[in-house]
Motif scaffolding. Structure first.
Motif, PDB file in Angstrom:
ATOM      1  N   ALA A  16      24.951  43.569 -36.371  1.00  0.00           N
ATOM      2  CA  ALA A  16      24.471  44.804 -36.992  1.00  0.00           C
ATOM      3  C   ALA A  16      23.740  45.616 -35.932  1.00  0.00           C
ATOM      4  O   ALA A  16      22.929  45.067 -35.178  1.00  0.00           O
ATOM      5  N   GLU A  17      24.058  46.914 -35.851  1.00  0.00           N
ATOM      6  CA  GLU A  17      23.395  47.821 -34.921  1.00  0.00           C
ATOM      7  C   GLU A  17      23.456  47.314 -33.476  1.00  0.00           C
ATOM      8  O   GLU A  17      22.467  47.349 -32.740  1.00  0.00           O
ATOM      9  N   ASN A  18      24.630  46.804 -33.090  1.00  0.00           N
ATOM     10  CA  ASN A  18      24.879  46.330 -31.724  1.00  0.00           C
ATOM     11  C   ASN A  18      24.014  45.140 -31.329  1.00  0.00           C
ATOM     12  O   ASN A  18      23.791  44.887 -30.142  1.00  0.00           O
ATOM     13  N   ILE A  19      23.528  44.399 -32.298  1.00  0.00           N
ATOM     14  CA  ILE A  19      22.729  43.204 -32.038  1.00  0.00           C
ATOM     15  C   ILE A  19      23.398  42.017 -32.717  1.00  0.00           C
ATOM     16  O   ILE A  19      23.630  42.025 -33.927  1.00  0.00           O
ATOM     17  N   TRP A  20      23.721  40.999 -31.923  1.00  0.00           N
ATOM     18  CA  TRP A  20      24.296  39.760 -32.447  1.00  0.00           C
ATOM     19  C   TRP A  20      23.175  38.766 -32.719  1.00  0.00           C
ATOM     20  O   TRP A  20      22.271  38.600 -31.901  1.00  0.00           O
ATOM     21  N   ARG A  21      23.252  38.069 -33.853  1.00  0.00           N
ATOM     22  CA  ARG A  21      22.266  37.048 -34.212  1.00  0.00           C
ATOM     23  C   ARG A  21      23.001  35.746 -34.523  1.00  0.00           C
ATOM     24  O   ARG A  21      23.950  35.744 -35.299  1.00  0.00           O
ATOM     25  N   LEU A  22      22.528  34.659 -33.896  1.00  0.00           N
ATOM     26  CA  LEU A  22      23.115  33.330 -34.111  1.00  0.00           C
ATOM     27  C   LEU A  22      22.026  32.386 -34.618  1.00  0.00           C
ATOM     28  O   LEU A  22      20.943  32.310 -34.031  1.00  0.00           O
ATOM     29  N   THR A  23      22.326  31.668 -35.693  1.00  0.00           N
ATOM     30  CA  THR A  23      21.393  30.699 -36.251  1.00  0.00           C
ATOM     31  C   THR A  23      22.095  29.362 -36.385  1.00  0.00           C
ATOM     32  O   THR A  23      23.179  29.279 -36.971  1.00  0.00           O
ATOM     33  N   LYS A  24      21.496  28.300 -35.833  1.00  0.00           N
ATOM     34  CA  LYS A  24      22.122  26.977 -35.858  1.00  0.00           C
ATOM     35  C   LYS A  24      22.110  26.402 -37.267  1.00  0.00           C
ATOM     36  O   LYS A  24      21.100  26.441 -37.964  1.00  0.00           O
ATOM     37  N   ILE A  25      23.264  25.856 -37.698  1.00  0.00           N
ATOM     38  CA  ILE A  25      23.388  25.287 -39.038  1.00  0.00           C
ATOM     39  C   ILE A  25      24.220  24.003 -38.966  1.00  0.00           C
ATOM     40  O   ILE A  25      24.757  23.643 -37.922  1.00  0.00           O
ATOM     41  N   GLN A  26      24.299  23.302 -40.067  1.00  0.00           N
ATOM     42  CA  GLN A  26      25.247  22.201 -40.285  1.00  0.00           C
ATOM     43  C   GLN A  26      25.093  21.013 -39.330  1.00  0.00           C
ATOM     44  O   GLN A  26      26.067  20.491 -38.798  1.00  0.00           O
ATOM     45  N   ASP A  27      23.876  20.583 -39.061  1.00  0.00           N
ATOM     46  CA  ASP A  27      23.700  19.303 -38.401  1.00  0.00           C
ATOM     47  C   ASP A  27      22.348  18.727 -38.811  1.00  0.00           C
ATOM     48  O   ASP A  27      21.548  19.383 -39.463  1.00  0.00           O
ATOM     49  N   ARG A  28      22.121  17.476 -38.442  1.00  0.00           N
ATOM     50  CA  ARG A  28      20.909  16.793 -38.862  1.00  0.00           C
ATOM     51  C   ARG A  28      19.874  16.681 -37.750  1.00  0.00           C
ATOM     52  O   ARG A  28      18.884  15.962 -37.889  1.00  0.00           O
ATOM     53  N   LEU A  29      20.080  17.378 -36.658  1.00  0.00           N
ATOM     54  CA  LEU A  29      19.107  17.329 -35.571  1.00  0.00           C
ATOM     55  C   LEU A  29      17.802  17.989 -36.023  1.00  0.00           C
ATOM     56  O   LEU A  29      17.815  19.017 -36.694  1.00  0.00           O
ATOM     57  N   PRO A  30      16.653  17.397 -35.652  1.00  0.00           N
ATOM     58  CA  PRO A  30      15.357  17.948 -36.079  1.00  0.00           C
ATOM     59  C   PRO A  30      14.917  19.139 -35.239  1.00  0.00           C
ATOM     60  O   PRO A  30      13.808  19.173 -34.685  1.00  0.00           O
ATOM     61  N   VAL A  31      15.792  20.125 -35.118  1.00  0.00           N
ATOM     62  CA  VAL A  31      15.470  21.316 -34.340  1.00  0.00           C
ATOM     63  C   VAL A  31      16.141  22.532 -34.965  1.00  0.00           C
ATOM     64  O   VAL A  31      17.308  22.478 -35.363  1.00  0.00           O
ATOM     65  N   ASP A  32      15.386  23.621 -35.098  1.00  0.00           N
ATOM     66  CA  ASP A  32      15.914  24.900 -35.572  1.00  0.00           C
ATOM     67  C   ASP A  32      16.051  25.834 -34.377  1.00  0.00           C
ATOM     68  O   ASP A  32      15.161  25.895 -33.513  1.00  0.00           O
ATOM     69  N   LEU A  33      17.149  26.585 -34.340  1.00  0.00           N
ATOM     70  CA  LEU A  33      17.407  27.466 -33.207  1.00  0.00           C
ATOM     71  C   LEU A  33      18.012  28.772 -33.696  1.00  0.00           C
ATOM     72  O   LEU A  33      18.942  28.769 -34.499  1.00  0.00           O
ATOM     73  N   ALA A  34      17.467  29.884 -33.208  1.00  0.00           N
ATOM     74  CA  ALA A  34      18.012  31.209 -33.504  1.00  0.00           C
ATOM     75  C   ALA A  34      18.109  31.989 -32.200  1.00  0.00           C
ATOM     76  O   ALA A  34      17.188  31.956 -31.375  1.00  0.00           O
TER      77      ALA A  34
END
Length: 313
Positions: free
Chosen positions: A110-128
């Motif tokens: 959106a508005e020339n900005i890409w956003r990636l959010t990590k999903i679908q695993d059981r690792l104890p880490v969130d990443l965006a």
């Protein structure tokens, strides 16, 4: 064609085993074995894609000069290509002798900005991750709880890589095998590949560091690929506690700051407390302006030069 308003016109485009090559004086980027299906029939067009990628940044001064991987992508996008909602899976991703295990991301544009959010695993880490295309920057934010990097990253770096790598190999092996809890962010200028980071972290290494077998570190940090600036750093060991505030060079490992010692008993029998300034030049550590206390003894204006010799000093 994607903006065609005649609803009776349905367009489906498919491709198999295609190859795309983009190159300039600073970058070579190849897409190999590309297979895709693009369906513009619904109100919101859909895409499914699978490909292998290879990027060569060999003209840049970076240890991550070659990147390769596999990408699987599916989702929808607007007809003017200004918005997209996708799911991307990276079965493998390799750069500079380091391999990332399979990861899946929710991807939006959106508005020339890409956003990636990590999903679908059981690792104890969130990443965006956010890619700002107009600003040519990338920023990643993370949060983790008792996270082991070796469950995510595999190191296969060659000896040749370590000649130009900004972090000592032994130090990096300790960092990758440690246990982490904390949060922070990393920002990369994609024009010149400058890296800056900051956050707070608790660190539990799973290997011995010198004479220390049990260590817990926690504190705040910020820095770049040349050095880390730490504050409120507290280290708890089986010998006592040590605090540090200052700069730690990463290539090679060079501390420069104030050390506070609280009831630390190695290599002495009686616990020692006090403060001192520490720095390093070549293979020698220099202690200056030391003020230490041991039992009823007090030492002021202490100066010490320490040179490690394998397991001795």
């Amino acid at each position: 064609l994607l903006q065609k308003k005649n609803t009776d016109l349905n367009i489906v485009v498919s491709g198999r085993d295609l190859r795309v090559l983009v190159s300039s004086k600073d970058l070579s980027f190849a897409v190999n074995e590309l297979s895709f299906d693009l369906d513009t029939s619904p109100a919101i067009p859909k895409i499914e894609l699978r490909t292998e990628i290879l990027a060569d940044l060999s003209t840049k001064e970076t240890p991550f000069e070659r990147l390769s991987g596999e990408v699987k992508l599916n989702g929808t996008f607007s007809r003017d290509m200004s918005n997209a909602t996708l799911t991307g899976t990276f079965p493998y991703l390799s750069a500079g002798g380091f391999s990332l295990k399979e990861q899946t991301f929710q991807i939006s544009l959106a508005e020339n900005i890409w956003r990636l959010t990590k999903i679908q695993d059981r690792l104890p880490v969130d990443l965006a991750v956010v890619f700002d295309m107009p600003g040519n920057t990338a920023k990643a934010s993370f949060a983790m709880s008792e996270f082991l990097p070796t469950t995510l990253v595999q190191m296969e770096a060659s000896e040749e890589l370590w000649l130009n790598f900004p972090i000592d190999k032994e130090l990096l092996e300790i960092l990758l095998a440690a246990n982490y809890t904390g949060e922070g962010s990393v920002e990369i200028d994609l024009t010149d590949l400058d890296v800056n980071y900051s956050g707070s972290l608790s660190f539990f290494p799973n290997s011995e560091i010198g004479p220390i077998k049990e260590l817990q570190l926690q504190g705040k940090f910020k820095g770049d690929m040349s050095a880390v600036y730490v504050s409120e750093l507290e280290g708890s060991t089986e010998y006592g506690n040590i605090g540090f505030e200052g700069r730690i060079g990463l290539g090679p490992f060079i501390p420069d700051g104030i050390v506070e010692i609280r009831d630390f008993s190695w290599p002495f029998e009686s616990p020692v407390s006090g403060k001192l300034a520490i720095s390093k030049r070549e293979d020698t550590y220099y202690v200056r302006n030391g003020a230490l206390r041991m039992d009823s003894y007090r030492m002021g204006s202490l100066e010490i030069d320490l040179t490690p010799l394998e397991k001795n000093i």
